[in-house]
Design a protein around this motif. Structure first.
Motif, short mmCIF file in Angstrom:
data_model
loop_
_atom_site.label_atom_id
_atom_site.label_comp_id
_atom_site.label_asym_id
_atom_site.label_seq_id
_atom_site.Cartn_x
_atom_site.Cartn_y
_atom_site.Cartn_z
N SER A 118 1.08 -1.65 -7.57
CA SER A 118 0.33 -1.65 -6.15
C SER A 118 0.93 -0.26 -5.70
O SER A 118 1.57 0.23 -6.17
CB SER A 118 0.36 -2.63 -5.67
OG SER A 118 1.90 -2.73 -4.98
N PHE A 119 0.41 0.43 -4.44
CA PHE A 119 0.49 1.88 -3.99
C PHE A 119 2.08 1.54 -3.57
O PHE A 119 3.13 2.45 -3.99
CB PHE A 119 -0.13 2.06 -2.43
CG PHE A 119 0.45 3.37 -2.54
CD1 PHE A 119 0.15 4.36 -2.66
CD2 PHE A 119 0.97 2.68 -1.29
CE1 PHE A 119 0.99 5.76 -2.16
CE2 PHE A 119 1.82 4.80 -0.61
CZ PHE A 119 1.68 5.57 -1.16
N GLU A 120 2.30 0.81 -2.56
CA GLU A 120 3.84 0.39 -2.36
C GLU A 120 4.77 0.00 -4.02
O GLU A 120 6.21 0.61 -4.18
CB GLU A 120 4.25 -0.94 -1.69
CG GLU A 120 3.28 -0.98 -0.83
CD GLU A 120 1.88 -0.98 -0.95
OE1 GLU A 120 1.08 -1.21 0.81
OE2 GLU A 120 1.09 -1.71 -1.92
N GLN A 121 4.26 -0.70 -4.81
CA GLN A 121 5.20 -0.72 -6.23
C GLN A 121 5.41 0.65 -6.52
O GLN A 121 6.92 1.16 -7.05
CB GLN A 121 4.96 -1.90 -7.60
CG GLN A 121 4.93 -2.89 -6.79
CD GLN A 121 4.43 -4.43 -7.55
OE1 GLN A 121 2.97 -3.90 -8.12
NE2 GLN A 121 4.40 -5.08 -7.50
N ALA A 122 4.60 1.41 -6.98
CA ALA A 122 3.93 2.72 -7.31
C ALA A 122 5.34 3.87 -6.55
O ALA A 122 5.79 4.61 -7.35
CB ALA A 122 2.70 3.35 -7.94
N TYR A 123 5.18 3.51 -5.29
CA TYR A 123 5.95 4.25 -4.52
C TYR A 123 7.00 3.91 -4.86
O TYR A 123 8.20 5.07 -4.69
CB TYR A 123 5.71 4.43 -2.88
CG TYR A 123 5.70 5.51 -2.31
CD1 TYR A 123 5.52 6.67 -2.21
CD2 TYR A 123 6.63 5.59 -1.19
CE1 TYR A 123 5.91 7.86 -1.74
CE2 TYR A 123 7.56 6.73 -0.83
CZ TYR A 123 6.86 7.59 -0.77
OH TYR A 123 7.20 8.89 0.06
N ALA A 124 7.46 2.34 -4.67
CA ALA A 124 9.20 2.24 -4.87
C ALA A 124 9.45 2.99 -6.60
O ALA A 124 10.83 3.46 -6.23
CB ALA A 124 9.62 1.10 -4.96
N ARG A 125 8.81 3.01 -7.66
CA ARG A 125 9.58 3.41 -8.51
C ARG A 125 9.65 4.37 -8.33
O ARG A 125 10.79 5.34 -8.35
CB ARG A 125 8.67 2.79 -9.85
CG ARG A 125 8.81 3.13 -10.93
CD ARG A 125 9.84 2.90 -11.32
NE ARG A 125 10.15 3.53 -12.55
CZ ARG A 125 11.81 3.66 -12.96
NH1 ARG A 125 12.42 3.54 -12.62
NH2 ARG A 125 11.89 4.44 -14.40
N LEU A 126 8.77 5.57 -8.18
CA LEU A 126 8.74 6.87 -8.00
C LEU A 126 9.80 7.53 -7.24
O LEU A 126 10.68 8.32 -8.00
CB LEU A 126 7.37 7.24 -6.89
CG LEU A 126 7.10 9.06 -7.30
CD1 LEU A 126 7.24 9.56 -8.32
CD2 LEU A 126 5.75 9.78 -6.77
N GLU A 127 10.36 7.37 -5.94
CA GLU A 127 11.20 6.65 -5.38
C GLU A 127 12.65 6.90 -6.17
O GLU A 127 13.74 8.15 -5.94
CB GLU A 127 11.29 6.34 -4.40
CG GLU A 127 10.96 6.55 -2.75
CD GLU A 127 10.62 5.87 -1.99
OE1 GLU A 127 10.78 4.66 -2.46
OE2 GLU A 127 10.57 6.44 -0.87
N ASP A 128 12.96 5.80 -7.02
CA ASP A 128 13.85 5.70 -8.00
C ASP A 128 13.50 6.63 -8.67
O ASP A 128 15.09 7.05 -8.87
CB ASP A 128 13.87 4.44 -8.23
CG ASP A 128 14.94 3.78 -9.29
OD1 ASP A 128 16.13 4.17 -9.11
OD2 ASP A 128 14.85 3.64 -10.55
#
Length: 72
Positions: free
Chosen positions: A8-18
């Protein structure tokens, strides 16, 4: 990695932040850094595509509302 297409967008964005945090820390090998950078690029494209799709849906809803005799 095809798994990114399932996020999902939220999952992808969280991984990107990591990934950004890990890259900024600077304690990775060159190979690890390049691999994370590549993953980050894929995730950024995924997030962009999801945002584009959401924007298109909103535009279509607005167009549908303007055609409806009950629209505002």
């Amino acid at each position: 990695m095809n798994d990114e297409q399932e996020l999902s967008f939220e999952q992808a964005y969280a991984r990107l932040e990591d990934i950004v945090t890990r890259l900024e820390a600077g304690d990775l090998s060159l190979d690890e850094s390049v691999a994370l950078y590549e993953e980050g690029q894929r995730l950024a494209r995924r997030c962009g595509a999801l945002l584009d799709a959401a924007e298109l849906r909103v535009q279509q809803l607005n167009e549908d509302d303007s055609l409806s005799p009950f629209g505002s």
